[in-house]
Design a protein around this motif. Structure first.
Motif, short mmCIF file in Angstrom:
data_model
loop_
_atom_site.label_atom_id
_atom_site.label_comp_id
_atom_site.label_asym_id
_atom_site.label_seq_id
_atom_site.Cartn_x
_atom_site.Cartn_y
_atom_site.Cartn_z
N PRO A 2 53.24 -12.22 -1.61
CA PRO A 2 54.60 -12.27 -2.20
C PRO A 2 55.61 -11.59 -1.29
N GLU A 3 56.85 -12.11 -1.34
CA GLU A 3 57.94 -11.58 -0.53
C GLU A 3 59.13 -11.25 -1.41
N GLY A 4 59.96 -10.33 -0.93
CA GLY A 4 61.15 -9.97 -1.67
C GLY A 4 62.11 -9.19 -0.79
N LYS A 5 63.15 -8.65 -1.38
CA LYS A 5 64.17 -7.90 -0.66
C LYS A 5 64.34 -6.54 -1.30
N ILE A 6 64.34 -5.49 -0.47
CA ILE A 6 64.55 -4.14 -0.99
C ILE A 6 66.01 -4.01 -1.42
N ILE A 7 66.24 -3.68 -2.68
CA ILE A 7 67.62 -3.53 -3.15
C ILE A 7 67.95 -2.08 -3.50
N GLU A 20 63.46 -12.89 -10.10
CA GLU A 20 64.02 -12.05 -11.16
C GLU A 20 63.17 -10.81 -11.42
N ASP A 21 62.08 -10.66 -10.67
CA ASP A 21 61.18 -9.53 -10.86
C ASP A 21 61.55 -8.39 -9.92
N GLU A 45 57.13 -8.21 2.87
CA GLU A 45 55.95 -8.70 2.17
C GLU A 45 55.34 -7.51 1.44
N TYR A 46 54.86 -7.75 0.24
CA TYR A 46 54.31 -6.65 -0.54
C TYR A 46 53.05 -7.10 -1.27
N GLU A 47 52.29 -6.13 -1.69
CA GLU A 47 51.08 -6.38 -2.49
C GLU A 47 51.26 -5.66 -3.81
N ALA A 48 51.19 -6.39 -4.91
CA ALA A 48 51.45 -5.82 -6.23
C ALA A 48 50.14 -5.48 -6.93
N GLU A 49 50.02 -4.24 -7.40
CA GLU A 49 48.86 -3.85 -8.19
C GLU A 49 48.97 -4.40 -9.60
N ASN A 50 50.21 -4.54 -10.07
CA ASN A 50 50.48 -5.17 -11.36
C ASN A 50 51.88 -5.76 -11.28
N ASP A 51 52.45 -6.13 -12.39
CA ASP A 51 53.77 -6.78 -12.34
C ASP A 51 54.91 -5.79 -12.17
N LYS A 52 54.60 -4.49 -12.00
CA LYS A 52 55.65 -3.49 -11.87
C LYS A 52 55.52 -2.60 -10.65
N GLU A 53 54.31 -2.49 -10.07
CA GLU A 53 54.09 -1.56 -8.97
C GLU A 53 53.35 -2.23 -7.83
N GLY A 54 53.62 -1.74 -6.60
CA GLY A 54 52.94 -2.31 -5.46
C GLY A 54 53.15 -1.51 -4.19
#
Length: 291
Positions: A2-7, A20-21, A45-54
């Motif tokens: 998964p990929e995203g942007k640090i806000i 939206e996550d 790129e990040y690795e999520a342990e659950n839907d809130k933390e990674g």
């Protein structure tokens, strides 16, 4: 992956927006070993342990980055300066502009608290100088809600960083545009004569069809990474005249037939801008080398 942007970056956590996550992440130890710090604005790129933390695993290439405020991948910097409280300073503005120009970031000059000025002739003259150079200058008043629509037009569809001296009204300006933000503001310190720091971290906020960053205020800049021979490139009115100088590599100090000095003598370049240039040259020369 998964990929995203640090806000947002706060207390060692990086908040990554993926669609939206919003995932609260920590950086892997490998970043510390490589002396790399994830920045707000980074694509990761990040690795999520659950839907809130990674955990953040990798950081994409940056098109630009600033150290103070710490942010990357920005389209423009809105340099917020107050007409009064604290008093408008061309010296400080030029320091900001040099830093922004050195990073190849588009600056927008925003003058706030225009409602406090009874006679604006002197200030208007300065603003006209900067417009003549080619800078965008927007006059605003959060108190009277003036100039906000014009400023919003420049924010649309872009990632912008708001930067400037403490107490100039950055947070008040953003609150005026979008009241539901409820960003913390404070008054000028009567004992120090400058603004109290109110914004404690950098965070990207959706606004006017783009993203804006409210950042901690600061009142000084150094010129690390800028060399004497590169400084005039950070003054657009000097950069465009450099090719007309007699000597290639002219740094516009004592060289004969210097087009920049001739322009200053003809009042085509404001004398205070050239004076600031000379002062910045001395600061760079006096900079202690790093080993």
């Amino acid at each position: 992956m998964p990929e995203g942007k640090i806000i947002k970056a706060l207390s060692g956590f990086y908040y990554v927006l993926d669609g939206e996550d919003l995932i609260q992440c920590r950086g892997r130890g490998v970043f510390r070993k490589r002396n790399i710090t994830p920045l707000v604005g980074d694509y990761v790129e990040y690795e999520a342990e659950n839907d809130k933390e990674g955990y953040i695993l990798s950081i994409g290439d940056r098109k630009n980055e600033l150290v103070r405020p710490p942010i990357s991948n920005i389209d423009q910097a809105v340099l917020v300066f107050s007409a009064l409280e604290p008093t408008f300073s061309t010296m400080l503005l030029d320091r900001f502009l040099v830093l922004i120009e050195s990073k190849n970031v588009e600056p927008v000059i925003c003058v706030t608290k225009m409602d406090l000025v009874e006679d604006s002739k002197g200030l208007q003259a300065f603003m006209e100088d900067y417009r003549t150079i080619g800078y965008t200058v927007v006059e605003t008043s959060s108190e009277k809600m003036e100039g906000l629509v014009a400023l919003e037009d420049y924010l649309a569809g872009k990632t912008s960083v708001f930067a400037g001296q403490s107490g100039v009204g950055k947070s008040s300006l953003l609150n005026a545009i979008r009241p539901e933000l409820e960003l913390k503001t404070d008054e000028i310190s009567s004992s120090l004569g400058r603004g109290k720091h109110t914004t404690r971290h950098v965070e990207l906020i959706p606004l006017s069809g783009g993203l804006v960053a409210d950042t901690p205020g600061f009142s000084s800049l150094d010129f690390d990474g800028i060399e004497v021979e590169d400084l005039s490139d950070c003054f657009p009115e000097m950069a465009e005249r450099s090719a007309a100088c007699k000597f290639r590599g002219c740094i516009h100090l004592n060289e004969p037939k210097c087009a920049v000095k001739q322009a200053v003598e003809k009042d085509e370049i404001p004398s205070y801008r050239y004076d600031h240039y000379l002062q910045f040259i001395e600061e760079i020369k006096e900079r202690k080398p790093r080993y």
